[in-house]
Scaffold this motif. Structure first.
Motif, PDB file in Angstrom:
ATOM      1  N   THR A 128      -6.978  13.954  -6.700  1.00 48.94           N
ATOM      2  CA  THR A 128      -8.284  13.475  -6.263  1.00 48.94           C
ATOM      3  C   THR A 128      -8.063  11.853  -6.406  1.00 48.94           C
ATOM      4  N   TYR A 129      -7.438  11.457  -7.320  1.00 43.38           N
ATOM      5  CA  TYR A 129      -7.440   9.917  -7.434  1.00 43.38           C
ATOM      6  C   TYR A 129      -6.545   9.540  -6.130  1.00 43.38           C
ATOM      7  N   LEU A 130      -5.607  10.091  -5.971  1.00 44.17           N
ATOM      8  CA  LEU A 130      -4.685   9.549  -4.653  1.00 44.17           C
ATOM      9  C   LEU A 130      -5.479   9.474  -3.620  1.00 44.17           C
ATOM     10  N   SER A 131      -6.353  10.665  -3.191  1.00 41.54           N
ATOM     11  CA  SER A 131      -6.939  10.809  -2.172  1.00 41.54           C
ATOM     12  C   SER A 131      -8.395   9.741  -1.831  1.00 41.54           C
ATOM     13  N   ASN A 132      -8.868   9.670  -3.170  1.00 47.44           N
ATOM     14  CA  ASN A 132     -10.012   8.607  -3.180  1.00 47.44           C
ATOM     15  C   ASN A 132      -9.486   7.130  -2.814  1.00 47.44           C
ATOM     16  N   ASP A 133      -8.368   6.950  -3.374  1.00 51.04           N
ATOM     17  CA  ASP A 133      -7.724   5.595  -3.330  1.00 51.04           C
ATOM     18  C   ASP A 133      -7.105   5.361  -1.844  1.00 51.04           C
ATOM     19  N   MET A 134      -6.766   6.284  -1.205  1.00 53.01           N
ATOM     20  CA  MET A 134      -6.188   6.337   0.286  1.00 53.01           C
ATOM     21  C   MET A 134      -7.701   6.350   1.085  1.00 53.01           C
ATOM     22  N   MET A 135      -8.730   6.684   0.833  1.00 57.90           N
ATOM     23  CA  MET A 135      -9.971   6.821   1.446  1.00 57.90           C
ATOM     24  C   MET A 135     -10.730   5.358   1.288  1.00 57.90           C
TER      25      MET A 135
ATOM     26  N   ARG B  16       2.223   8.659  -6.799  1.00 62.98           N
ATOM     27  CA  ARG B  16       2.347  10.209  -6.561  1.00 62.98           C
ATOM     28  C   ARG B  16       3.447  10.664  -7.579  1.00 62.98           C
ATOM     29  N   ASP B  17       4.714   9.729  -7.440  1.00 63.15           N
ATOM     30  CA  ASP B  17       5.959  10.152  -8.073  1.00 63.15           C
ATOM     31  C   ASP B  17       6.685   8.940  -9.032  1.00 63.15           C
ATOM     32  N   HIS B  18       6.586   9.034 -10.143  1.00 68.13           N
ATOM     33  CA  HIS B  18       7.011   7.919 -11.008  1.00 68.13           C
ATOM     34  C   HIS B  18       8.620   7.523 -10.805  1.00 68.13           C
ATOM     35  N   SER B  19       9.239   8.616 -10.287  1.00 68.46           N
ATOM     36  CA  SER B  19      10.765   8.289  -9.699  1.00 68.46           C
ATOM     37  C   SER B  19      11.045   7.427  -8.477  1.00 68.46           C
ATOM     38  N   HIS B  20       9.823   7.168  -7.867  1.00 66.08           N
ATOM     39  CA  HIS B  20       9.836   6.418  -6.726  1.00 66.08           C
ATOM     40  C   HIS B  20      10.050   4.811  -6.986  1.00 66.08           C
ATOM     41  N   HIS B  21      11.244   4.327  -6.759  1.00 63.17           N
ATOM     42  CA  HIS B  21      11.350   2.789  -7.055  1.00 63.17           C
ATOM     43  C   HIS B  21      10.924   1.919  -5.846  1.00 63.17           C
ATOM     44  N   ARG B  22      11.500   2.153  -4.673  1.00 64.75           N
ATOM     45  CA  ARG B  22      10.954   1.250  -3.535  1.00 64.75           C
ATOM     46  C   ARG B  22      11.238   1.803  -2.141  1.00 64.75           C
ATOM     47  N   ALA B  23      10.475   1.850  -1.222  1.00 66.47           N
ATOM     48  CA  ALA B  23      10.796   2.062   0.161  1.00 66.47           C
ATOM     49  C   ALA B  23      10.951   0.741   0.641  1.00 66.47           C
TER      50      ALA B  23
ATOM     51  N   PHE C 123       0.763  -1.326   0.076  1.00 66.82           N
ATOM     52  CA  PHE C 123      -0.188   0.112  -0.062  1.00 66.82           C
ATOM     53  C   PHE C 123       0.916   1.406   0.211  1.00 66.82           C
ATOM     54  N   TYR C 124       1.796   1.136   0.993  1.00 69.18           N
ATOM     55  CA  TYR C 124       2.683   2.616   1.117  1.00 69.18           C
ATOM     56  C   TYR C 124       3.510   2.670  -0.344  1.00 69.18           C
ATOM     57  N   ASN C 125       4.094   1.849  -0.853  1.00 73.75           N
ATOM     58  CA  ASN C 125       4.866   1.746  -2.058  1.00 73.75           C
ATOM     59  C   ASN C 125       4.035   2.072  -3.390  1.00 73.75           C
ATOM     60  N   LYS C 126       2.697   2.007  -3.319  1.00 73.91           N
ATOM     61  CA  LYS C 126       1.948   2.109  -4.342  1.00 73.91           C
ATOM     62  C   LYS C 126       1.523   3.472  -4.420  1.00 73.91           C
ATOM     63  N   ILE C 127       0.961   4.106  -3.235  1.00 75.24           N
ATOM     64  CA  ILE C 127       0.866   5.640  -3.222  1.00 75.24           C
ATOM     65  C   ILE C 127       1.897   6.469  -3.555  1.00 75.24           C
ATOM     66  N   GLU C 128       3.208   5.898  -3.045  1.00 73.70           N
ATOM     67  CA  GLU C 128       4.354   6.836  -3.478  1.00 73.70           C
ATOM     68  C   GLU C 128       4.443   6.756  -4.759  1.00 73.70           C
TER      69      GLU C 128
END
Length: 261
Positions: A218-225, A167-174, A159-164
């Motif tokens: 809006t997409y990110l907010s809805n996904d988290m909610m 938000r940011d396509h340069s995010h690889h993995r936490a 879940f955490y890695n998906k939302i990151e």
């Protein structure tokens, strides 16, 4: 995604948002930065490499306390922003080098201290990064690593890695804390100290760092909610006026040393 594509995304995202990383309160301040300076235990004659310097906040904090700092980053625009910031604070002992964290252009055992703060989640190959850090650090030298981490439970991690990533396509993995410990120790580092920090993200500020369009927010907010109650509790997702207002993540600081042979 291929490594070269990931690095191209990093250059694109950081290039167009360089100034945001200098002014970001999350990057410019925080207990993690203060703790890094504290546990570095500098004596004043150290040669420091700050990998993926970003806005230059670690290099800026250590420069008055050590002999010299090399601030390295993959993105030239970021380096230019960091240079302006650091030199405006009166620090003249910092060299700015464009380079790749996974392919360091330095001789073996060059540095007394290596730092990397809130950046490694962009690296496509952290094993290569850790090996290179181990190679260029002196025996008995110190690695100070700070990064956002994913929870140990797999569904929370995903879940955490998906939302990151959304938000940011340069995010690889936490990575998980256990994964960092394993990578460091397998490479040869010995872990001396470790600290955990809660990270409180204001949703709008988190999105503005990447200059997201309203529809993406809006997409990110809805996904988290729409996540489960368990996920919302774990990440302290707070909703106001029908939108996500804030959520909680975590970061770690690891102090590791290279043993003498």
């Amino acid at each position: 995604m291929k490594e070269r594509d990931t690095k191209a995304n990093v250059k694109a995202q950081f290039g167009k948002n360089a100034s945001n990383y200098v002014t970001s309160k999350t990057h410019a301040k925080g207990n993690d930065l203060r703790k890094l300076v504290e546990v570095a235990n500098v004596k004043g004659d150290e040669y420091v490499l700050d990998i993926a310097t970003g806005g230059g906040h670690v290099a800026n904090a250590l420069a008055p306390l050590v002999r010299d700092v090399v601030a390295l980053d993959l993105t030239t625009e970021i380096l230019e922003a960091a240079k302006s910031f650091i030199e405006s604070n009166g620090n003249s002992n910092v060299e700015f080098v464009q380079g790749d964290a996974e392919q360091l252009s330095f001789d073996d055992e060059s540095f007394d201290i290596i730092t990397c703060r809130i950046a490694a989640h962009h690296f496509p190959n952290i094993s290569a990064f850790v090996r290179e850090a181990f190679r260029v650090i002196k025996a008995e030298g110190t690695l100070l690593l700070i990064d956002n981490v994913a929870p140990e439970r797999d569904d929370f991690d995903q879940f955490y890695n998906k939302i990151e990533k959304d938000r940011d396509h340069s995010h690889h993995r936490a990575w998980k804390k256990s994964e960092w410990y394993q990578k460091l120790e397998v490479t040869g580092f010995e872990i001396e100290e470790s600290y955990r920090f809660q990270k409180h993200f204001q949703f709008n500020t988190w999105c503005q760092m990447m200059n997201l369009a309203e529809e993406k927010k809006t997409y990110l907010s809805n996904d988290m909610m729409q996540s489960t109650k368990e996920h919302q509790a774990k990440f302290r997702i707070q909703v106001r006026d029908g939108k996500v207002d804030s959520f909680m993540g975590e970061a770690i600081l690891i102090k590791a040393t290279k043993p003498s042979l």
